[in-house]
Design an enzyme around this catalytic site. Structure first.
Site, PDB file in Angstrom:
ATOM      1  N   ASP A 114       0.849  -1.198   0.000  1.00 48.88           N
ATOM      2  CA  ASP A 114       0.000   0.000   0.000  1.00 48.88           C
ATOM      3  C   ASP A 114       0.878   1.239   0.000  1.00 48.88           C
ATOM      4  OD1 ASP A 114      -2.065  -1.783   0.448  1.00 48.88           O
ATOM      5  OD2 ASP A 114      -2.000  -1.480   2.626  1.00 48.88           O
TER       6      ASP A 114
HETATM    7  N1  URA Z   1      -0.865  -5.887   4.172  1.00 48.47           N
HETATM    8  C1  URA Z   1      -1.360  -4.633   4.181  1.00 48.47           C
HETATM    9  O1  URA Z   1      -2.347  -4.367   4.854  1.00 48.47           O
HETATM   10  N2  URA Z   1      -0.744  -3.704   3.450  1.00 48.47           N
HETATM   11  C2  URA Z   1       0.369  -3.932   2.720  1.00 48.47           C
HETATM   12  O2  URA Z   1       0.897  -3.028   2.087  1.00 48.47           O
HETATM   13  C3  URA Z   1       0.870  -5.243   2.728  1.00 48.47           C
HETATM   14  C4  URA Z   1       0.238  -6.198   3.452  1.00 48.47           C
END
Ligand code: URA
Length: 265
Positions: A114
């Site tokens: 993310d």
């Molecule tokens: N899990 C998440 O919530 N975000 C990420 O970026 C990777 C794994």
């Protein structure tokens, strides 16, 4: 002279130590030592110091393991800062991971983080390896450190370990430990969208900060935020081996699930 500065030989070969160094085996000097110690073979024959090879055609092995020397292959490990997106371009104009690594050869991120997650991400143009690392069937494990709101109690950790119900189905068992009053270390082998955030939210402890600290066998505490380095050849090999091992493990899990039927009360 070729582009790398080494004099070309009649068969277009390149110095073996340079080819090994470029593949991430180590410095040129370290590679010379490996050759001198008889640990490198070219097409089955123990290599000699000063030998020239064709990296596209010759089979080069170190300690019996194939060294990926195909020209143009790049494998980078990047420590992604918060606010950088893992897509090639962003409609909102945010910086992308591609802006943090060399533009040539063109690479792509393996999987996603993310925008508000920090930590390790691999970028490569090695399609088969990228496929192995991202395909759910291979399920390589990824470790995250999550700073969460509140102080999770032991029962919460047990729930996270067993699996929590999300809107796209239950999560698979995870490794979860408390490494600070509000800090969890969570290892998962699925790659569902915002999975760690959703898992923590589901148990009442929303994530405040999330950092990916390991991808299968690859970790690096010293890689500064926003910096990248090439993966070593050993790391590339270890990733491929880990993906293969995880494939076998998940096939076993599926087989056991298929043959054991529903749990008895
Ligand atoms: N899990 C998440 O919530 N975000 C990420 O970026 C990777 C794994």
């Amino acid at each position: 002279m070729n582009a790398g500065g080494a004099p070309a030989v009649p068969n277009g070969g390149q110095r073996l130590q340079k080819v090994l160094a470029r593949a991430g085996v180590g410095s040129r000097r370290a590679c010379d030592e490996l050759i001198g110690a008889g640990r490198v073979r070219v097409n089955g024959q123990v290599a000699a110091l000063g030998q020239r090879v064709n990296p596209a055609l010759d089979r080069i092995e170190l300690d019996g393991a194939l060294v990926p020397t195909a020209p143009g292959l790049a494998h980078y490990l990047l420590n992604k800062p918060r606010g950088v997106v893992t897509t090639a371009s962003d409609p909102q104009g945010r910086p992308t991971v591609l802006g943090l690594v060399p533009p040539q050869p063109r690479v792509f991120p393996v999987g996603r983080l993310d925008a508000d997650t920090e930590g390790l991400i691999i970028l490569t143009n090695d399609g088969p390896l990228a496929h192995q690392l991202t395909h759910p069937r291979f399920g390589i494990d990824k470790e995250y450190v999550a700073e969460v709101r509140g102080e999770p109690r032991p029962a919460v950790l047990r729930t996270l370990r067993k699996g929590v119900q999300l809107n796209d189905g239950p999560t698979a068992p995870a490794r979860v430990s408390l490494v600070g009053p509000s800090v969890l270390r969570i290892t998962i082998h699925e790659g569902r969208n915002r999975q760690v955030r959703r898992m923590c939210e589901a148990v009442g402890h929303p994530v405040q900060r999330l950092v990916r600290t390991r991808i299968g066998p690859v970790a690096d505490r010293r890689l500064a935020l926003g910096h990248w380095r090439p993966l070593t050849m050993r790391e590339v090999q270890a990733l491929a081996q880990a993906a293969a091992a995880d494939t076998a493990a998940s096939a076993d899990r599926r087989r056991i699930a298929a043959t054991s039927g529903p749990p008895t009360p």
